[in-house]
Motif scaffolding. Structure first.
Motif, PDB file in Angstrom:
ATOM      1  N   ARG A 167      31.472  25.790  81.113  1.00  0.00           N
ATOM      2  CA  ARG A 167      32.861  25.100  80.718  1.00  0.00           C
ATOM      3  C   ARG A 167      33.279  24.357  79.812  1.00  0.00           C
ATOM      4  NH1 ARG A 167      31.587  22.886  85.601  1.00  0.00           N
ATOM      5  NH2 ARG A 167      31.609  21.124  85.354  1.00  0.00           N
ATOM      6  N   SER A 168      34.216  24.656  79.012  1.00  0.00           N
ATOM      7  CA  SER A 168      34.273  23.239  77.790  1.00  0.00           C
ATOM      8  C   SER A 168      34.903  22.298  79.205  1.00  0.00           C
ATOM      9  CB  SER A 168      35.644  23.645  76.838  1.00  0.00           C
ATOM     10  OG  SER A 168      36.204  22.443  76.400  1.00  0.00           O
ATOM     11  N   GLU A 169      34.262  21.149  78.680  1.00  0.00           N
ATOM     12  CA  GLU A 169      34.708  19.445  79.048  1.00  0.00           C
ATOM     13  C   GLU A 169      35.831  18.845  78.728  1.00  0.00           C
ATOM     14  OE1 GLU A 169      33.490  18.945  82.339  1.00  0.00           O
ATOM     15  OE2 GLU A 169      31.637  18.993  82.201  1.00  0.00           O
ATOM     16  N   PHE A 170      36.191  19.235  77.597  1.00  0.00           N
ATOM     17  CA  PHE A 170      37.653  18.668  77.006  1.00  0.00           C
ATOM     18  C   PHE A 170      38.352  19.776  78.365  1.00  0.00           C
ATOM     19  CE2 PHE A 170      39.935  18.673  72.807  1.00  0.00           C
ATOM     20  CZ  PHE A 170      41.156  18.838  73.546  1.00  0.00           C
ATOM     21  N   TRP A 171      39.447  19.254  78.765  1.00  0.00           N
ATOM     22  CA  TRP A 171      40.101  19.436  79.811  1.00  0.00           C
ATOM     23  C   TRP A 171      41.306  20.747  80.013  1.00  0.00           C
ATOM     24  CZ3 TRP A 171      36.750  20.454  83.475  1.00  0.00           C
ATOM     25  CH2 TRP A 171      36.859  20.580  84.842  1.00  0.00           C
ATOM     26  N   ALA A 172      41.860  20.100  79.140  1.00  0.00           N
ATOM     27  CA  ALA A 172      42.974  20.835  78.705  1.00  0.00           C
ATOM     28  C   ALA A 172      42.169  23.110  78.444  1.00  0.00           C
ATOM     29  CB  ALA A 172      44.125  20.728  77.948  1.00  0.00           C
ATOM     30  N   SER A 227      32.357  20.349  74.128  1.00  0.00           N
ATOM     31  CA  SER A 227      31.798  19.396  74.948  1.00  0.00           C
ATOM     32  C   SER A 227      30.805  20.560  76.372  1.00  0.00           C
ATOM     33  CB  SER A 227      32.043  18.270  75.358  1.00  0.00           C
ATOM     34  OG  SER A 227      30.242  17.637  76.202  1.00  0.00           O
ATOM     35  N   TYR A 228      30.384  21.133  75.976  1.00  0.00           N
ATOM     36  CA  TYR A 228      29.879  21.656  77.338  1.00  0.00           C
ATOM     37  C   TYR A 228      29.123  21.433  78.981  1.00  0.00           C
ATOM     38  CZ  TYR A 228      32.053  25.354  73.938  1.00  0.00           C
ATOM     39  OH  TYR A 228      32.821  26.137  73.066  1.00  0.00           O
ATOM     40  N   HIS A 229      29.544  22.277  79.975  1.00  0.00           N
ATOM     41  CA  HIS A 229      28.367  21.936  80.904  1.00  0.00           C
ATOM     42  C   HIS A 229      28.184  23.624  81.446  1.00  0.00           C
ATOM     43  CE1 HIS A 229      27.713  19.838  84.493  1.00  0.00           C
ATOM     44  NE2 HIS A 229      27.842  20.546  85.344  1.00  0.00           N
ATOM     45  N   LEU A 230      26.746  23.159  82.379  1.00  0.00           N
ATOM     46  CA  LEU A 230      26.942  24.396  82.625  1.00  0.00           C
ATOM     47  C   LEU A 230      25.551  24.220  84.256  1.00  0.00           C
ATOM     48  CD1 LEU A 230      25.970  27.952  83.839  1.00  0.00           C
ATOM     49  CD2 LEU A 230      23.895  26.620  82.074  1.00  0.00           C
ATOM     50  N   SER A 231      26.624  24.825  85.122  1.00  0.00           N
ATOM     51  CA  SER A 231      26.280  23.665  86.633  1.00  0.00           C
ATOM     52  C   SER A 231      25.685  24.825  87.013  1.00  0.00           C
ATOM     53  CB  SER A 231      27.755  24.380  87.478  1.00  0.00           C
ATOM     54  OG  SER A 231      29.318  23.477  87.927  1.00  0.00           O
ATOM     55  N   GLY A 232      24.347  23.810  87.712  1.00  0.00           N
ATOM     56  CA  GLY A 232      23.583  24.798  88.895  1.00  0.00           C
ATOM     57  C   GLY A 232      22.149  23.898  87.490  1.00  0.00           C
ATOM     58  N   TYR A 233      21.695  23.603  87.069  1.00  0.00           N
ATOM     59  CA  TYR A 233      20.779  23.868  86.226  1.00  0.00           C
ATOM     60  C   TYR A 233      21.229  22.448  84.827  1.00  0.00           C
ATOM     61  CZ  TYR A 233      20.273  28.259  86.872  1.00  0.00           C
ATOM     62  OH  TYR A 233      19.627  29.672  87.972  1.00  0.00           O
ATOM     63  N   SER A 234      19.650  22.172  84.472  1.00  0.00           N
ATOM     64  CA  SER A 234      19.474  21.512  84.016  1.00  0.00           C
ATOM     65  C   SER A 234      18.360  22.053  82.183  1.00  0.00           C
ATOM     66  CB  SER A 234      18.691  20.337  83.670  1.00  0.00           C
ATOM     67  OG  SER A 234      18.433  18.734  83.370  1.00  0.00           O
ATOM     68  N   ARG A 260       9.185  20.386  71.731  1.00  0.00           N
ATOM     69  CA  ARG A 260       7.952  19.806  72.558  1.00  0.00           C
ATOM     70  C   ARG A 260       8.913  18.579  73.552  1.00  0.00           C
ATOM     71  NH1 ARG A 260       5.219  14.599  71.649  1.00  0.00           N
ATOM     72  NH2 ARG A 260       3.461  14.678  71.725  1.00  0.00           N
ATOM     73  N   ASP A 261       9.918  17.854  73.047  1.00  0.00           N
ATOM     74  CA  ASP A 261       9.986  16.597  73.217  1.00  0.00           C
ATOM     75  C   ASP A 261      11.445  16.876  73.624  1.00  0.00           C
ATOM     76  OD1 ASP A 261      10.200  15.803  70.982  1.00  0.00           O
ATOM     77  OD2 ASP A 261       9.275  14.444  70.890  1.00  0.00           O
ATOM     78  N   ALA A 262      12.079  17.701  73.324  1.00  0.00           N
ATOM     79  CA  ALA A 262      13.453  18.070  73.799  1.00  0.00           C
ATOM     80  C   ALA A 262      14.149  17.598  74.885  1.00  0.00           C
ATOM     81  CB  ALA A 262      14.354  19.546  73.279  1.00  0.00           C
ATOM     82  N   VAL A 263      15.004  16.893  75.081  1.00  0.00           N
ATOM     83  CA  VAL A 263      15.632  16.243  76.007  1.00  0.00           C
ATOM     84  C   VAL A 263      16.369  16.898  77.283  1.00  0.00           C
ATOM     85  CG1 VAL A 263      18.183  15.691  75.450  1.00  0.00           C
ATOM     86  CG2 VAL A 263      17.370  14.366  76.848  1.00  0.00           C
ATOM     87  N   SER A 264      16.816  17.184  78.671  1.00  0.00           N
ATOM     88  CA  SER A 264      16.665  18.293  79.287  1.00  0.00           C
ATOM     89  C   SER A 264      17.667  17.498  79.718  1.00  0.00           C
ATOM     90  CB  SER A 264      15.713  18.790  80.624  1.00  0.00           C
ATOM     91  OG  SER A 264      16.391  19.208  81.317  1.00  0.00           O
ATOM     92  N   ARG A 265      19.059  17.447  79.795  1.00  0.00           N
ATOM     93  CA  ARG A 265      20.539  17.614  80.004  1.00  0.00           C
ATOM     94  C   ARG A 265      21.237  18.536  80.983  1.00  0.00           C
ATOM     95  NH1 ARG A 265      22.860  14.385  75.938  1.00  0.00           N
ATOM     96  NH2 ARG A 265      24.072  13.589  77.699  1.00  0.00           N
ATOM     97  N   CYS A 266      22.771  18.507  81.032  1.00  0.00           N
ATOM     98  CA  CYS A 266      23.515  19.306  81.418  1.00  0.00           C
ATOM     99  C   CYS A 266      24.841  19.539  80.744  1.00  0.00           C
ATOM    100  CB  CYS A 266      23.660  19.460  83.342  1.00  0.00           C
ATOM    101  SG  CYS A 266      24.125  17.375  83.901  1.00  0.00           S
ATOM    102  N   THR A 267      24.689  18.484  80.200  1.00  0.00           N
ATOM    103  CA  THR A 267      26.099  18.486  78.984  1.00  0.00           C
ATOM    104  C   THR A 267      26.057  18.371  77.406  1.00  0.00           C
ATOM    105  OG1 THR A 267      27.254  18.032  81.118  1.00  0.00           O
ATOM    106  CG2 THR A 267      28.291  18.234  79.093  1.00  0.00           C
ATOM    107  N   VAL A 268      25.871  19.140  76.811  1.00  0.00           N
ATOM    108  CA  VAL A 268      25.762  19.605  75.123  1.00  0.00           C
ATOM    109  C   VAL A 268      27.256  19.326  74.493  1.00  0.00           C
ATOM    110  CG1 VAL A 268      25.364  21.656  75.347  1.00  0.00           C
ATOM    111  CG2 VAL A 268      24.527  20.199  74.005  1.00  0.00           C
ATOM    112  N   GLN A 269      27.081  18.768  73.561  1.00  0.00           N
ATOM    113  CA  GLN A 269      27.865  18.820  72.346  1.00  0.00           C
ATOM    114  C   GLN A 269      27.675  19.163  71.731  1.00  0.00           C
ATOM    115  OE1 GLN A 269      26.026  16.330  72.515  1.00  0.00           O
ATOM    116  NE2 GLN A 269      25.007  15.146  70.957  1.00  0.00           N
ATOM    117  N   VAL A 270      28.698  20.241  71.168  1.00  0.00           N
ATOM    118  CA  VAL A 270      29.059  20.927  69.037  1.00  0.00           C
ATOM    119  C   VAL A 270      29.507  20.097  68.327  1.00  0.00           C
ATOM    120  CG1 VAL A 270      28.877  23.580  68.648  1.00  0.00           C
ATOM    121  CG2 VAL A 270      28.714  22.746  71.110  1.00  0.00           C
TER     122      VAL A 270
END
Length: 587
Positions: free
Chosen positions: A539-544, A479-486, A508-518
């Motif tokens: 960053r990875s949201e897997f905190w370790a 799971s990845y997060h990008l600060s400052g953006y959607s 066309r209608d993809a969801v806009s968000r700030c964190t995405v899973q892979v």
């Protein structure tokens, strides 16, 4: 518009100047009026302004706020240690104003949020605002690459603006393993009056912070990682800081309620469900979605979404279940949805949910789509920005990996395991301090090399449009997060990504968000309009894994010095490392 901007900057200047005096006045937490917040209320309360030294300044603040284009909300937070026992075992928790989880921030689009944080811990502390874009102001993002930590016994005032945002987010402590001790809370950004919302106002609005949890003290978890070892499997799952059978929500028959659900955990995706009730998804991290109903929802690390539920079942209590996903051993927490007109206890088996099925989760993720006709933070429809018609200027491919460096466990992106410098990179840019980092220290595509450590920073130009592909060769969900953006999540699938994968993108209608899973052995692709100058944490949201290097920074650069592109460094910015002893800027 120019007048509103100038008044806003004048206000911020006055605030920062008075805070410079105020920081000398506050010497102990007793001078901070604590905030009293009810977790189950639909509104959170703001704190009063600090006393004597600022009374004259308050007059100027009020005058400036009256002339400014958006309201100001003030909060004073005292961060302390305290004993908590969410899983029945006493452990050291991080409290904000004596609360675990911390107070919720209630705001409206474009509100200015002033949070004075007093660090009463015996170690440095930082708060990150997960999902708040901090437009033109990465200095206050609250991560080590942009912001100096608050020293023990000192305070720092964050000045945030919820600029052009709506939705459900959260904050958390970003240093060390503080997140494993608490210090997190919800953030809700409501639409402005007269901006249409694509559903009727709910009878009430609840925030649910769910996530896996360790009974182990956060300092011990940090020591394990510092010694180059992996963390054990978590001990349980919490709902709003509470263990099994300790959380309840009361509803009235026939009414509809909004639940803002965020995964604030450390390691695992969570499946959420309510016995005999459908959940209609209406918002995902600031985007109004097509309103589709689900019996259960996968919420991955760092992600938030809003659902509507209607109390349309026979009056009694119903189980609320949060359980780990994609794990061989399933951790479960059970709460209750209580109908106010009945005392009948919940009965029957717990509602079943998926466990390790990947395709089920992938198909659900693809079904989350933007409501193109609904308004977002502005009155124009969300679909008026045709992202699918814009040509990307470059593609960045990022692949995760795990391995050993000098006999210790590390994690990496494109073979680079991030190490934080002694000076935040954003401050190094401002003061022209060399040797802190270098652009190009991480490649823009996987190289298949062994893991090595570096202070990695990706470079990109302001007002360009780029594609980032996250590639996961491992057997876990990332799971990845990008600060400052959607960003737009345009595609995800199993197997190896190639240029031909673009043929299946949703343009066309993809969801806009700030964190995405892979998903395991899979890829996810996003499009980003780089309209926010600054240094932004990816960053990875897997905190370790984040702690041991699975992160980097995206430097969005412009040569312009206009305030319309980026705010100047805050007058009250903390300075550390090689920036210590320098001066932020004149008044």
């Amino acid at each position: 518009m120019r007048l509103g901007l100038s008044f806003t900057l004048l206000f911020k200047t006055i605030l920062l100047t008075t805070h410079h005096l105020h920081s000398h006045y506050i010497s102990s937490p007793k001078n901070i009026k604590l905030q009293n917040n009810n977790r189950f209320s639909s509104h959170s309360s703001s704190t009063t302004m600090p006393s004597p030294p600022l009374r004259l300044a308050v007059l100027f603040l009020c005058l400036a706020a009256a002339a400014a284009d958006s309201p100001y909300r003030f909060f004073s937070w005292n961060v302390t240690y305290g004993t908590i026992s969410p899983l029945g075992v006493p452990q050291q928790g991080i409290l904000i104003n004596g609360q675990f989880p911390g107070p919720e921030i209630y705001s409206v689009t474009n509100d200015n949020i002033i949070v004075n944080v007093f660090n009463s811990l015996k170690e440095p502390f930082l708060i990150h605002w997960n999902g708040v874009q901090n437009r033109r102001n990465s200095y206050v993002d609250g991560v080590l690459g942009t912001t100096c930590p608050i020293p023990p016994g000192q305070n720092f005032t964050y000045i945030l603006q919820m600029k052009d945002q709506i939705g459900s987010f959260f904050y958390f402590p970003s240093l060390a393993m503080h997140k494993a001790a608490g210090g997190f809370g919800g953030i809700r950004i409501m639409s402005r009056p007269l901006i249409p919302v694509p559903f009727d106002p709910p009878a009430d609005d609840f925030t649910l912070l769910i996530g896996d949890w360790y009974k182990t003290n956060h300092t011990i978890l940090k020591t394990i990682l510092d010694r180059g070892k992996k963390l054990p499997f978590p001990h349980g799952v919490l709902i709003n800081g509470r263990g099994p059978s300790a959380t309840a929500f009361t509803v009235n028959q026939g009414k509809t309620y909004r639940l803002r659900i965020c995964n604030v955990g450390l390691q695992n995706s969570i499946n959420f469900r309510i016995q005999d009730h459908k959940m209609k998804v209406v918002e995902v991290e600031g985007t109004h979605t097509l309103q589709i109903s689900y019996s259960s929802l996968d919420i991955h690390l760092g992600q938030c979404m809003s659902v509507l539920i209607t109390a349309d079942q026979p009056p009694k209590n119903y189980y609320v279940v949060a359980s780990t996903r994609f794990t061989s051993r399933v951790l479960t927490n059970t709460g209750f949805l209580r109908y106010s007109s009945s005392n009948t206890p919940a009965s029957g088996p717990l509602p079943g949910g998926p466990t390790t099925q990947i395709d089920w989760s992938l198909n659900q993720a693809r079904s989350l789509r933007t409501n193109l006709t609904a308004s977002g933070p502005r009155p124009n429809p969300q679909g008026s920005y045709h992202y699918g018609m814009i040509k990307t200027v470059k593609t960045i491919r990022l692949a995760s990996s795990a391995g050993q460096v000098n006999g210790k466990q590390r994690y990496a992106l494109n073979s680079v395991s991030f190490v934080a410098p002694d000076t935040p990179m954003k401050l190094a840019d401002y003061f022209n301090i060399g040797g802190v980092y270098r652009l190009g220290s991480i490649s823009e595509a996987p190289r298949g090399a062994g893991i090595y450590t570096d202070t990695s920073v990706l470079g990109a130009d302001y007002r360009t449009f780029i594609e980032i592909v996250f590639e996961n060769y491992e057997n876990i969900v990332q799971s990845y997060h990008l600060s400052g953006y959607s960003f737009w999540v345009v595609g995800m699938d199993g197997g190896q990504w190639s240029s031909g994968s673009r043929n299946q993108y949703n343009l066309r209608d993809a969801v806009s968000r700030c964190t995405v899973q892979v998903y395991p052995k899979s890829w996810s692709a996003i499009y980003i309009a780089l309209d926010n100058v600054g240094m932004w944490n990816l960053r990875s949201e897997f905190w370790a894994r984040q702690y041991l290097g699975q992160q980097t920074y995206l430097r969005v650069f412009t040569a312009s010095t206009s305030l319309r592109d980026e705010y100047p460094i805050p007058k009250n910015a903390l300075l550390c490392g090689r920036a210590k002893g320098r001066h932020t800027r004149p008044l």
